[in-house]
Design a protein around this motif. Structure first.
Motif, PDB file in Angstrom:
ATOM      1  N   ARG A   1       1.906  -4.653  17.149  1.00 21.38           N
ATOM      2  CA  ARG A   1       0.954  -5.458  16.726  1.00 21.38           C
ATOM      3  C   ARG A   1       0.279  -6.349  17.758  1.00 21.38           C
ATOM      4  O   ARG A   1       1.025  -6.798  18.496  1.00 21.38           O
ATOM      5  CB  ARG A   1       1.032  -5.926  15.513  1.00 21.38           C
TER       6      ARG A   1
ATOM      7  N   ARG B   1       3.635  -7.125   6.581  1.00 24.91           N
ATOM      8  CA  ARG B   1       2.486  -8.517   7.459  1.00 24.91           C
ATOM      9  C   ARG B   1       1.903  -9.697   6.714  1.00 24.91           C
ATOM     10  O   ARG B   1       1.752  -9.963   5.849  1.00 24.91           O
ATOM     11  CB  ARG B   1       1.001  -7.515   8.101  1.00 24.91           C
TER      12      ARG B   1
ATOM     13  N   ASP C   1      -3.116  -2.104  16.819  1.00 22.27           N
ATOM     14  CA  ASP C   1      -1.810  -2.097  16.758  1.00 22.27           C
ATOM     15  C   ASP C   1      -2.480  -1.333  18.373  1.00 22.27           C
ATOM     16  O   ASP C   1      -3.676  -0.946  18.661  1.00 22.27           O
ATOM     17  CB  ASP C   1      -1.722  -0.996  15.890  1.00 22.27           C
TER      18      ASP C   1
ATOM     19  N   ILE D   1       3.839   3.514  18.556  1.00 15.64           N
ATOM     20  CA  ILE D   1       2.997   2.478  18.072  1.00 15.64           C
ATOM     21  C   ILE D   1       4.032   1.825  18.927  1.00 15.64           C
ATOM     22  O   ILE D   1       4.995   1.423  18.970  1.00 15.64           O
ATOM     23  CB  ILE D   1       3.484   2.301  16.900  1.00 15.64           C
TER      24      ILE D   1
ATOM     25  N   ASP E   1       8.208  10.281  10.342  1.00 17.47           N
ATOM     26  CA  ASP E   1       7.549   8.768  10.822  1.00 17.47           C
ATOM     27  C   ASP E   1       5.748   7.821  10.531  1.00 17.47           C
ATOM     28  O   ASP E   1       5.329   9.061  11.017  1.00 17.47           O
ATOM     29  CB  ASP E   1       8.221   8.191  12.152  1.00 17.47           C
ATOM     30  N   THR E   2       5.746   8.133   9.372  1.00 12.32           N
ATOM     31  CA  THR E   2       4.051   7.772   9.020  1.00 12.32           C
ATOM     32  C   THR E   2       3.302   6.732   9.360  1.00 12.32           C
ATOM     33  O   THR E   2       3.672   5.577   9.186  1.00 12.32           O
ATOM     34  CB  THR E   2       4.046   8.475   7.557  1.00 12.32           C
TER      35      THR E   2
ATOM     36  N   GLY F   1       8.665  -5.181   7.798  1.00  9.11           N
ATOM     37  CA  GLY F   1       7.781  -4.277   7.875  1.00  9.11           C
ATOM     38  C   GLY F   1       7.082  -5.003   6.904  1.00  9.11           C
ATOM     39  O   GLY F   1       6.035  -4.604   6.374  1.00  9.11           O
TER      40      GLY F   1
ATOM     41  N   VAL G   1       8.209   4.081   7.158  1.00 12.63           N
ATOM     42  CA  VAL G   1       6.483   3.596   7.583  1.00 12.63           C
ATOM     43  C   VAL G   1       7.356   2.015   6.825  1.00 12.63           C
ATOM     44  O   VAL G   1       8.295   1.606   6.776  1.00 12.63           O
ATOM     45  CB  VAL G   1       6.466   4.330   5.645  1.00 12.63           C
ATOM     46  N   GLY G   2       5.992   0.910   7.972  1.00 14.72           N
ATOM     47  CA  GLY G   2       5.852  -0.128   7.951  1.00 14.72           C
ATOM     48  C   GLY G   2       6.377  -0.402   9.566  1.00 14.72           C
ATOM     49  O   GLY G   2       6.157  -1.650   9.381  1.00 14.72           O
ATOM     50  N   GLU G   3       7.242   0.248  10.240  1.00 17.40           N
ATOM     51  CA  GLU G   3       7.232  -0.359  11.639  1.00 17.40           C
ATOM     52  C   GLU G   3       7.441   0.265  12.441  1.00 17.40           C
ATOM     53  O   GLU G   3       7.959   1.442  11.662  1.00 17.40           O
ATOM     54  CB  GLU G   3       7.932  -1.446  11.611  1.00 17.40           C
ATOM     55  N   PRO G   4       7.630   0.758  13.962  1.00 17.63           N
ATOM     56  CA  PRO G   4       8.063   1.468  14.423  1.00 17.63           C
ATOM     57  C   PRO G   4       9.857   1.435  14.487  1.00 17.63           C
ATOM     58  O   PRO G   4      10.470   0.718  14.309  1.00 17.63           O
ATOM     59  CB  PRO G   4       7.789   0.846  15.940  1.00 17.63           C
TER      60      PRO G   4
ATOM     61  N   VAL H   1       1.293  -0.950   0.295  1.00 13.98           N
ATOM     62  CA  VAL H   1      -0.467  -0.024   0.011  1.00 13.98           C
ATOM     63  C   VAL H   1       0.798   1.010   0.170  1.00 13.98           C
ATOM     64  O   VAL H   1       0.567   2.046  -0.826  1.00 13.98           O
ATOM     65  CB  VAL H   1      -1.064  -0.184   1.660  1.00 13.98           C
TER      66      VAL H   1
ATOM     67  N   THR I   1      -6.974  -0.763  14.961  1.00 16.26           N
ATOM     68  CA  THR I   1      -5.906  -1.030  14.191  1.00 16.26           C
ATOM     69  C   THR I   1      -5.259  -1.953  14.030  1.00 16.26           C
ATOM     70  O   THR I   1      -5.234  -2.899  13.402  1.00 16.26           O
ATOM     71  CB  THR I   1      -4.613   0.313  13.844  1.00 16.26           C
TER      72      THR I   1
ATOM     73  N   THR J   1      -2.872  -0.594   5.167  1.00 13.54           N
ATOM     74  CA  THR J   1      -3.382  -1.134   3.776  1.00 13.54           C
ATOM     75  C   THR J   1      -4.595  -0.620   4.086  1.00 13.54           C
ATOM     76  O   THR J   1      -5.259   0.027   3.196  1.00 13.54           O
ATOM     77  CB  THR J   1      -3.150  -2.615   4.060  1.00 13.54           C
TER      78      THR J   1
HETATM   79  C1  WTA Z   1       2.878  -1.477  10.982  1.00 10.39           C
HETATM   80  C2  WTA Z   1       1.648  -0.016   5.819  1.00 10.39           C
HETATM   81  C3  WTA Z   1       4.350   2.034  13.634  1.00 10.39           C
HETATM   82  C4  WTA Z   1       1.182  -1.137  12.194  1.00 10.39           C
HETATM   83  C5  WTA Z   1       1.135   1.426   5.863  1.00 10.39           C
HETATM   84  C6  WTA Z   1       0.622  -1.503  11.087  1.00 10.39           C
HETATM   85  C7  WTA Z   1       3.908   0.840  11.722  1.00 10.39           C
HETATM   86  C8  WTA Z   1       1.349  -2.133   9.766  1.00 10.39           C
HETATM   87  C9  WTA Z   1       4.239   1.870  11.161  1.00 10.39           C
HETATM   88  C10 WTA Z   1       0.148  -1.852   8.363  1.00 10.39           C
HETATM   89  C11 WTA Z   1       4.490   3.569  11.416  1.00 10.39           C
HETATM   90  C12 WTA Z   1       3.466   1.258   9.733  1.00 10.39           C
HETATM   91  N1  WTA Z   1       4.667   2.859  12.636  1.00 10.39           N
HETATM   92  N2  WTA Z   1       4.166   0.899  13.403  1.00 10.39           N
HETATM   93  N3  WTA Z   1       5.336   4.199  11.312  1.00 10.39           N
HETATM   94  N4  WTA Z   1       3.878   2.085   9.950  1.00 10.39           N
HETATM   95  N5  WTA Z   1       3.484   0.153  11.165  1.00 10.39           N
HETATM   96  O1  WTA Z   1      -0.397  -2.835   6.207  1.00 10.39           O
HETATM   97  O2  WTA Z   1       1.423  -2.374  12.842  1.00 10.39           O
HETATM   98  O3  WTA Z   1       1.269  -3.234   5.443  1.00 10.39           O
HETATM   99  O4  WTA Z   1      -0.967  -1.765  11.648  1.00 10.39           O
HETATM  100  O5  WTA Z   1       0.568  -0.643   5.555  1.00 10.39           O
HETATM  101  O6  WTA Z   1       2.362  -1.088  10.190  1.00 10.39           O
HETATM  102  O7  WTA Z   1       1.071  -2.654   7.983  1.00 10.39           O
HETATM  103  P1  WTA Z   1       0.648  -1.977   5.980  1.00 10.39           P
END
Ligand code: WTA
Length: 645
Positions: free
Chosen positions: A511, A522, A496, A508, A407-408, A520, A382-385, A306, A494, A412
């Protein structure tokens, strides 16, 4: 941890949003949310303007998510046609191939030409408004052309990550009922060939229902074509008409489907709607990266996720921005590849993932310092903390200490960023995903389902809808309601955990459902477990995440074998191969431990929490084990885990 990095003066001076503006507009956007989004919607060229802004309810008994519903528009016109008068001969895409030296520039006019031609090819194959087309392609300009060609005729794209196996692809083709698949002969990643057409052939055979496969040339390898079914991209486009009238699409008609893992076995196809998604993604992209005309943007995500949909493809295209499209991996042919691409294209905004930063950090600063990265102004994660060490390295070494890191936080399902330190407006705190975007109302819920006031920890929810929110799960609306709206009525949940500090920053904590975040990406534990359990020697399997230096989390599997099947290295290798084959290389387990029995409660539910602690070596702190049906199973697993170290 609570150190604050001030906003650079030079950036604040010309930022789209500064500190006072953020405070004022954020407060306003919560008070009069519809007015806020109505103004933002002027960003889009509508065919028929909408009269009603929204009609939304998060009540599970009456879920409604409608935005701009009576408006009509066309996504490809907004992404391409409207930039042609001013930018026809300027670059839209700066493509960098897997190998250095292989690059292409695609202008807006060339993009428009390809999109129109492919749209006509699709129409000629009988693809109609609302039909799903599955795209399984490498990161090449043709992938973007394919997405845009779909939406030009009102078809719905479903992009499947090219690292997924034939079986994973087949599941997604079948679920979406796609009759056309677009792929390439082969992909290239880090010098290795990915047999995309071969995988697609297998998937199409397994899924059934596919009438046509369009094959773009990436490597030029000779791949077998099935007469009557397969079509060569180049030949078909050469014969197609270069003008395809755009379809008029309703704002709440689907734009795309994108699959992600959930806590049950089947991947979920999240459905995004056209109008709301384009309004929010287009406007938020410009705001959160503080993009200005002339800035070159680069997001490193693969098109299968996404992140790429919203902020590498739609966001830049909607704004007429030039962006880098990079096919390869950060470590090929050497660890300086990314930095050389930034230098070559004078990239101003660079959006990437913590896992990649952690792997590049290990190589030290020298590969970075060999390159001139002075063009960079804003960095994104993006993707994880992002752990504070990686944050500081990215900030100091890559950003030269002068670039804020956005840090976004988003998903999805959310379509668009929900929590973010907007660069000119919110000073950075390493490791915290900033503050809410306009119109977004985060709620921290305690375990009793009550909102936490002020600072505190809990489950991250959101009150009230936003335009880019997914509308449903394809073919499973009940699951959509159950997963996101039933846990905390009148809120979106969410999955999270979160911590809000006294200054209103959100961090964050990971999960809280049965979903792992590996590099990053899921991965649902149930999907992984059922794959292991499908092996004839396996009686049962449980999968947990363990902390991993580079990947963030890695897969740890506990496997119980059927009697008569001895534990062996060969079997272990077979299980690893099975995971890679069925799901893809990202599902490769870090470790497999043979367990004579798995710890369960008296209702027969596997206690993954206990297993996660064992896998991490926390034998003395297994949490509440009073509900265990068979405490000896745990003792034996602990013994074996200890012995395996
Ligand atoms: C995690 C990706 C911490 C979180 C855009 C979320 C994050 C899942 C962050 C979504 C961040 C994504 N800080 N955790 N900046 N960005 N996450 O659907 O657990 O691939 O629920 O979307 O990634 O992953 P997805």
């Amino acid at each position: 941890m609570s150190e604050l990095f001030p906003i650079p003066q030079t950036l604040a001076a010309r930022a789209h949003v500064d500190q006072p503006t953020y405070r004022r507009r954020y407060a306003e956007s919560l008070r009069t949310t519809e007015d806020f989004w109505e103004e933002e919607a002027a960003f889009i060229d509508w065919i028929r303007p909408f009269r009603e802004v929204s009609d939304t309810s998060f009540d599970p008994a009456d879920l409604r998510i409608r935005w701009f519903a009576d408006g009509t528009l066309n996504a490809s016109v907004n992404c391409i046609d409207r930039h042609l008068p001013a930018k026809a001969d300027r670059p839209a895409i700066l493509w960098e191939g897997d190998r250095p030296g292989e690059s292409r520039t695609v202008t807006w006019a060339e993009l428009a030409d390809q999109v129109n031609r492919l749209a006509n090819v699709l129409r000629g194959l009988g693809v109609a408004k609302g039909d799903v087309v599955t795209i399984y392609m490498p990161v090449i300009p043709e992938a973007i052309v394919a997405m845009m060609a779909c939406v030009r005729i009102g078809a719905v794209h479903s992009v499947v990550f090219s690292g997924f196996s034939a079986e994973a692809l087949a599941d997604r083709i079948r679920d979406a009922g796609a009759r056309v698949v677009i792929t390439a002969d082969e992909g290239l990643r880090g010098g290795r060939v990915v047999p995309l057409k071969r995988n697609a052939d297998r998937a199409v055979a397994a899924a059934g229902g596919v009438d046509h496969v369009i094959v773009a040339a990436r490597t030029g390898a000779r791949v077998p074509l099935t007469p009557g079914r397969d079509i060569r991209w180049g030949a078909a486009l050469a014969l197609a008409d270069p003008w395809c009238p755009p379809a008029e699409v309703g704002a709440d008609d689907p734009l795309f489907v994108l699959y992600t893992s959930g806590s049950t076995g089947r991947p979920k196809g999240l459905v995004h709607a056209t109008g709301g998604y384009l309004v929010q993604v287009g406007t938020s992209w410009r705001t959160i990266f503080d993009w200005h005309e002339g800035d070159v943007f680069w997001c490193t995500a693969d098109i299968g996720w996404v992140t790429a949909h919203s902020y590498k493809i739609y966001g830049p295209l909607l704004n007429g921005a030039t962006s880098v499209l990079f096919e390869g991996i950060p470590t090929f042919p050497d660890h300086a590849r990314w930095w050389s691409v930034i230098e070559k294209h004078r990239v101003a905004i660079f959006y990437t993932a913590p896992t990649a930063i952690r792997s590049l950090m290990r190589e030290g600063e020298a590969p970075v310092l060999r390159h001139d990265l002075s063009s960079l102004r804003v960095l994104g994660s993006v993707g994880e903390p992002i752990n504070p060490d990686a944050w500081r390295w990215l900030h100091r070494v890559v950003g030269g200490g002068r670039c804020p890191i956005v840090d976004t936080y988003w998903q999805t399902e959310t379509g668009s960023v929900l929590l973010v330190p907007i660069p000119g407006a919110v000073p950075n705190k390493p490791g915290a995903a900033g503050k809410p975007y306009f119109g977004i109302c985060p709620v921290v819920m305690d375990s009793a389902g009550r909102p936490v006031a002020g600072a505190g920890r809990g489950s991250l929810c959101f009150a009230g809808s936003w335009p880019a929110q997914a509308r449903t799960i394809l073919n499973d609306h009940d699951r959509f309601i159950r997963t996101y709206f039933a846990p905390f009525p009148d809120h979106y949940f969410t999955g999270d955990g979160v911590e809000r500090d006294r200054d209103g920053y959100y961090r964050i904590t990971g999960r809280i459902d049965d979903v792992l975040n590996v590099s990053g990406h899921r991965l649902g534990t149930v999907e992984l477990e059922s794959t292991l359990a499908s092996h004839p020697a396996v009686a049962e399997a449980a999968v947990v995440g363990i902390p991993h230096e580079i990947k963030g989390q890695a897969i740890f599997a506990f496997v119980t074998l059927k009697s008569g099947h001895p534990e062996s290295g060969t079997l272990r290798a077979a299980l690893v191969a099975l995971m890679r084959e069925r799901i893809g290389p990202i599902a490769t387990p870090e470790a497999i431990l043979w367990a004579p029995a798995l710890p369960k409660n008296r209702a027969g539910k596997i206690l993954r929490r206990v297993l996660a602690r064992i896998a991490a070596g926390n034998y003395d702190d297994l949490g509440d084990t009073t509900t265990l049906a068979d405490p000896e199973a745990v003792d034996e697993i602990v013994r074996r885990h200890r012995a395996s170290l």
